[in-house]
Design an enzyme around this catalytic site. Structure first.
Site, PDB file in Angstrom:
ATOM      1  N   HIS A  48       0.828  -1.216   0.000  1.00  0.00           N
ATOM      2  CA  HIS A  48       0.000   0.000   0.000  1.00  0.00           C
ATOM      3  C   HIS A  48       0.860   1.264   0.000  1.00  0.00           C
ATOM      4  O   HIS A  48       0.369   2.357  -0.237  1.00  0.00           O
ATOM      5  CB  HIS A  48      -0.885   0.007   1.256  1.00  0.00           C
ATOM      6  N   PHE A  53      -5.834   8.172   7.330  1.00  0.00           N
ATOM      7  CA  PHE A  53      -5.933   6.772   6.918  1.00  0.00           C
ATOM      8  C   PHE A  53      -6.135   6.759   5.408  1.00  0.00           C
ATOM      9  O   PHE A  53      -6.691   7.701   4.840  1.00  0.00           O
ATOM     10  CB  PHE A  53      -7.106   6.071   7.613  1.00  0.00           C
ATOM     11  N   ASN A  69      -8.272   5.386   3.565  1.00  0.00           N
ATOM     12  CA  ASN A  69      -9.645   5.571   3.098  1.00  0.00           C
ATOM     13  C   ASN A  69     -10.172   6.989   3.318  1.00  0.00           C
ATOM     14  O   ASN A  69     -11.328   7.279   3.042  1.00  0.00           O
ATOM     15  CB  ASN A  69     -10.585   4.537   3.734  1.00  0.00           C
ATOM     16  N   ASP A  83      -1.034   1.931  -5.496  1.00  0.00           N
ATOM     17  CA  ASP A  83      -0.900   0.486  -5.683  1.00  0.00           C
ATOM     18  C   ASP A  83      -2.162  -0.043  -6.350  1.00  0.00           C
ATOM     19  O   ASP A  83      -3.254   0.472  -6.121  1.00  0.00           O
ATOM     20  CB  ASP A  83      -0.685  -0.192  -4.325  1.00  0.00           C
ATOM     21  N   ASN A 141      -9.755   2.014  -1.689  1.00  0.00           N
ATOM     22  CA  ASN A 141     -10.412   2.965  -0.778  1.00  0.00           C
ATOM     23  C   ASN A 141      -9.824   4.360  -0.819  1.00  0.00           C
ATOM     24  O   ASN A 141     -10.513   5.344  -0.594  1.00  0.00           O
ATOM     25  CB  ASN A 141     -10.390   2.424   0.648  1.00  0.00           C
TER      26      ASN A 141
END
Length: 183
Positions: A5, A52, A54, A79, A100
């Site tokens: 990620h 975060f 998301n 990614d 997300n």
């Protein structure tokens, strides 16, 4: 970290580092209200959201609004589990493919930014995706990561000088093997 990620951040670190090597003044202009780490050179801003994943859109919209940036001047490096490791694709607009971070950015600013999609491969079973993207690259993948990150950084630099189609035709990769053959 070395997680899948994190590949977008690694490309940004490389871009920011290269700016300094090339003698461009790079300043850290991060502010709490940007919800991220922000570097600036004379004509480019490099943003690493500290929200975060998301909630990435919160950071992108804050910086976009503050600096009055046009959507088509935004490049998001991310990614992509739908591409094999080391594949690189470029596109403007489109869906979020379940990512997300992109979902959040789309909701905040719209979809018509440029995406640099970096393949990280996918796990065998769909239920493993959440753990997989947060897992580290294999040792074989890790040994090829620098080469891949350098390639993506060059492509991002070129996106500022030439058309998206030119970058697509020169920098798109089907896999990491394609990159090794280019060398």
């Amino acid at each position: 970290g070395e997680t899948r990620h994190n590949i977008g951040f690694k490309v940004i670190d490389k871009l920011v580092g290269d700016q300094a090597i090339d003698g461009h003044l790079t300043r850290d202009i991060s502010k709490t209200s940007f919800h991220g780490t922000l570097f600036r050179t004379s004509n480019t801003l490099f943003l690493k959201p500290t929200t975060f994943m998301n909630l990435s859109g919160k950071s992108v919209i804050a910086v976009k609004n503050f600096f009055k940036i046009d959507l088509e001047d935004i490049i998001v490096i991310h990614d992509d589990i739908d591409l094999p490791f080391g594949a690189v694709r470029f596109k403007k607009g489109g869906g979020h493919g379940g990512h997300n971070g992109l979902k959040s950015i789309d909701a905040a600013v719209g979809k018509d930014y440029i995406r640099v999609r970096v393949g990280v491969d996918k796990p065998q079973y769909k239920s493993q995706v959440a753990d997989y993207v947060l897992s580290n690259f294999s040792s074989i993948e890790s040994s090829k990561l620098d080469m891949l990150i350098t390639h993506c950084a060059k492509a991002c630099e070129e996106l500022q000088n030439v058309s998206l189609n030119d970058v697509k035709s020169f920098y798109s990769l089907k896999s990491i093997d394609a990159l090794e053959q280019k060398r």
